[in-house]
Write a protein that holds these residues in place. Structure first.
Motif, PDB file in Angstrom:
ATOM      1  N   ILE A 117      15.030 -30.391   3.092  1.00 24.14           N
ATOM      2  CA  ILE A 117      13.936 -30.705   4.010  1.00 24.14           C
ATOM      3  C   ILE A 117      12.727 -29.812   3.761  1.00 24.14           C
ATOM      4  O   ILE A 117      11.572 -30.229   3.931  1.00 24.14           O
ATOM      5  N   GLU A 118      12.953 -28.570   3.324  1.00 27.41           N
ATOM      6  CA  GLU A 118      11.838 -27.655   3.118  1.00 27.41           C
ATOM      7  C   GLU A 118      10.960 -28.055   1.930  1.00 27.41           C
ATOM      8  O   GLU A 118       9.813 -27.627   1.844  1.00 27.41           O
ATOM      9  N   SER A 119      11.496 -28.886   1.040  1.00 27.41           N
ATOM     10  CA  SER A 119      10.682 -29.315  -0.106  1.00 27.41           C
ATOM     11  C   SER A 119       9.460 -30.108   0.349  1.00 27.41           C
ATOM     12  O   SER A 119       8.430 -30.139  -0.337  1.00 27.41           O
ATOM     13  N   HIS A 120       9.544 -30.739   1.522  1.00 24.17           N
ATOM     14  CA  HIS A 120       8.422 -31.529   2.019  1.00 24.17           C
ATOM     15  C   HIS A 120       7.287 -30.658   2.542  1.00 24.17           C
ATOM     16  O   HIS A 120       6.207 -31.170   2.852  1.00 24.17           O
ATOM     17  N   LEU A 121       7.514 -29.365   2.637  1.00 21.34           N
ATOM     18  CA  LEU A 121       6.472 -28.452   3.094  1.00 21.34           C
ATOM     19  C   LEU A 121       5.615 -27.936   1.949  1.00 21.34           C
ATOM     20  O   LEU A 121       4.631 -27.245   2.177  1.00 21.34           O
ATOM     21  N   ARG A 122       5.996 -28.278   0.724  1.00 16.46           N
ATOM     22  CA  ARG A 122       5.293 -27.738  -0.448  1.00 16.46           C
ATOM     23  C   ARG A 122       4.460 -28.821  -1.126  1.00 16.46           C
ATOM     24  O   ARG A 122       4.688 -30.017  -0.942  1.00 16.46           O
ATOM     25  N   TYR A 123       3.511 -28.377  -1.969  1.00 13.12           N
ATOM     26  CA  TYR A 123       2.768 -29.313  -2.804  1.00 13.12           C
ATOM     27  C   TYR A 123       3.732 -30.092  -3.676  1.00 13.12           C
ATOM     28  O   TYR A 123       4.749 -29.568  -4.145  1.00 13.12           O
ATOM     29  N   GLN A 124       3.385 -31.345  -3.937  1.00 14.12           N
ATOM     30  CA  GLN A 124       4.169 -32.203  -4.817  1.00 14.12           C
ATOM     31  C   GLN A 124       3.339 -32.528  -6.065  1.00 14.12           C
ATOM     32  O   GLN A 124       2.114 -32.316  -6.078  1.00 14.12           O
ATOM     33  N   PRO A 125       3.964 -33.054  -7.110  1.00 15.34           N
ATOM     34  CA  PRO A 125       3.177 -33.516  -8.261  1.00 15.34           C
ATOM     35  C   PRO A 125       2.125 -34.534  -7.808  1.00 15.34           C
ATOM     36  O   PRO A 125       2.377 -35.323  -6.891  1.00 15.34           O
ATOM     37  N   HIS A 126       0.974 -34.546  -8.446  1.00 14.93           N
ATOM     38  CA  HIS A 126      -0.122 -35.415  -8.014  1.00 14.93           C
ATOM     39  C   HIS A 126       0.300 -36.884  -8.025  1.00 14.93           C
ATOM     40  O   HIS A 126      -0.119 -37.655  -7.148  1.00 14.93           O
ATOM     41  N   ALA A 127       1.096 -37.278  -8.976  1.00 16.59           N
ATOM     42  CA  ALA A 127       1.523 -38.675  -9.079  1.00 16.59           C
ATOM     43  C   ALA A 127       2.780 -38.965  -8.271  1.00 16.59           C
ATOM     44  O   ALA A 127       3.253 -40.099  -8.248  1.00 16.59           O
ATOM     45  N   GLY A 128       3.325 -37.942  -7.603  1.00 18.30           N
ATOM     46  CA  GLY A 128       4.572 -38.117  -6.863  1.00 18.30           C
ATOM     47  C   GLY A 128       5.752 -37.605  -7.663  1.00 18.30           C
ATOM     48  O   GLY A 128       5.678 -37.396  -8.883  1.00 18.30           O
ATOM     49  N   ARG A 129       6.863 -37.408  -6.970  1.00 22.37           N
ATOM     50  CA  ARG A 129       8.070 -36.925  -7.640  1.00 22.37           C
ATOM     51  C   ARG A 129       8.642 -38.007  -8.544  1.00 22.37           C
ATOM     52  O   ARG A 129       8.652 -39.192  -8.193  1.00 22.37           O
ATOM     53  N   LEU A 130       9.126 -37.597  -9.719  1.00 23.35           N
ATOM     54  CA  LEU A 130       9.601 -38.561 -10.713  1.00 23.35           C
ATOM     55  C   LEU A 130      10.756 -39.403 -10.165  1.00 23.35           C
ATOM     56  O   LEU A 130      10.829 -40.606 -10.436  1.00 23.35           O
ATOM     57  N   THR A 131      11.638 -38.797  -9.378  1.00 22.08           N
ATOM     58  CA  THR A 131      12.763 -39.578  -8.834  1.00 22.08           C
ATOM     59  C   THR A 131      12.252 -40.696  -7.926  1.00 22.08           C
ATOM     60  O   THR A 131      12.781 -41.822  -7.961  1.00 22.08           O
TER      61      THR A 131
END
Length: 444
Positions: A117-131
């Motif tokens: 859940i904490e991953s949603h608090l951080r910046y993500q890749p600009h195009a979105g996560r590959l998965t």
């Protein structure tokens, strides 16, 4: 009792609009309201039903009736003016299905108890996560179209997808060929970025592609914007030959193709997208607003590899990345079959609404598709669209004239009706009123 019932509706509506009853307030149960106001249970239910029809409250199964947030209109379109909450909106589509609120609640509970859940608090890749991009790529694949996840970019809805495409790949002054009647959101975007839109005349079954050829021979056209599957507002679905021809014209004249497929999910077995016939020059844009929910601003751009860096820079400049929480929610619903189920239910719903429209509008000419959430109503020569729009607004009904959709010099006298934002019962009553108003203007 009728006066008592009406006064209860009026008093509650006034309290909600004034803010005395704040958004999110849980209202008394039907039974408690009946006892408190000394009315029958059936009358209490009727009070809440009318408030819900006015867009002021929403009932949630097993939880009660809640005051809605009316500070924003229920649907948002480019250049839309806020309309009163008691106006019936046939201007914008925000189709919803029963039970979606509970599904959202359950999905959020699952997300809160599983995964990182904490991953949603951080910046993500600009195009979105590959998965997530892989999940979306699989969902959109079919009929020979097999997008690669690396070329799938996640954006904040289809309108944002169009925006970053224009920002990344076009320049002020570029000439873009568009249908003579087209999506107003692209018109507004073109005006903002100083693009020159040139209208392509239309046949009943699609754009005049010979006229597009002639235009490209006369002018340096940089791109063509197209809606080949369930065109908004005319509802056409281009056949395979038309799509191949469009791809061939684009190759000959080195055009960028911007393919908007926001409503394509309503057509169960369409031909392959134009991106299948011209993958090296087509930017495919879609979203999950119409098929899932307008408030979940998740969209997708699928582009040729050479255009990916420019579009990613535009994403970074405008939003950095689409919130991963929303993306994870949509991807979860893709994987468990919820999105496919929503799409099937909305196809059935749209078909039913088209049946209601055919019944209620009678002999009026309608241009549409059997599973479209909108229709186009050309008016008789002596009927002015703005008079009809104004008369309907006097009856608390909001519709659109042709002006927002038109890119040619001469604006046709026509109405565009959105069918997906009100209940079937309200739609039936409203369409009868639309017909009566048009017939009155014809014979006045």
């Amino acid at each position: 009792m009728k006066a008592r019932y009406k006064s209860l509706v009026d008093n509650l509506a006034k309290a909600i609009r004034s803010g005395t009853l704040a958004a999110g307030t849980r209202l008394p149960t039907h039974r408690f309201l009946a006892a408190e106001e000394h009315i029958s249970l059936a009358t209490a239910t009727r009070v809440y039903t009318e408030l819900e029809a006015m867009g002021l409250v929403s009932g949630e199964t097993g939880r009660g009736t809640f005051v809605r947030d009316i500070s924003l209109p229920a649907g948002h379109g480019v250049d839309q003016h806020v309309i009163a909450t008691d106006v019936t909106d046939l201007n914008f589509n925000y189709p919803a299905l029963p039970g979606q609120g509970e599904l959202l609640r359950e999905a959020l509970r699952q997300m809160a108890t599983t995964g990182d859940i904490e991953s949603h608090l951080r910046y993500q890749p600009h195009a979105g996560r590959l998965t997530d991009r892989e999940i979306i790529a699989r969902h959109l694949a079919g009929n020979g179209f097999t997008p690669e996840a690396e070329n799938v970019l996640i954006v904040n809805g289809a309108q944002h997808g169009l925006t970053v495409t224009v920002m990344g790949l076009l320049r002020p002054g570029d000439v873009v060929a568009v249908d003579a009647l087209t999506y107003p959101g692209f018109k507004a975007l073109a005006a903002l970025y100083h693009l020159e839109l040139v209208a392509i005349p239309s046949h009943p079954d699609g754009p005049d592609l010979d006229a597009l050829r002639q235009l490209c021979a006369r002018r340096h056209v940089r791109a063509v914007y197209t809606m080949p599957t369930l065109h908004n507002p005319l509802g056409w679905v281009l056949d395979r030959n038309q799509r191949k021809t469009l791809a061939e014209i684009a190759r000959v004249h080195d055009l960028l193709i911007i393919e908007d497929t926001a409503y394509a999910y309503l057509v169960q077995r369409p031909p392959p997208p134009v991106a299948f016939y011209a993958p090296e020059r087509t930017v495919y844009v879609t979203g999950f607003s119409k098929n899932v929910a307008t408030g979940l601003r998740v969209g997708t751009v699928i582009c040729p590899a050479q255009h990916r860096p420019a579009i990613e820079r535009a994403i970074r400049s405008t939003t950095w990345n689409t919130p991963s929480l929303m993306t994870a929610l949509v991807c979860g619903w893709i994987e468990n079959g919820t999105v496919s189920r929503f799409e099937a239910l909305k196809r059935r719903d749209a078909r039913q609404r088209q049946g209601v429209a055919k019944e209620c509008l009678g002999t009026l000419t309608c241009i549409t598709h059997p599973v479209s959430y909108f229709l186009w109503l050309p008016l008789a020569e002596d009927v002015r669209a703005e008079r009809v729009v104004s008369a309907l607004m006097d009856s608390n009904i909001s519709v659109s004239s042709a002006a927002p959709f038109c890119t040619s010099v001469n604006v046709p006298q026509a109405l565009r009706l959105a069918l997906g934002s009100v209940s079937i019962e309200v739609l039936r009553t409203t369409l009868h009123k639309v017909r009566e108003t048009i017939e009155f203007e014809q014979y006045r």
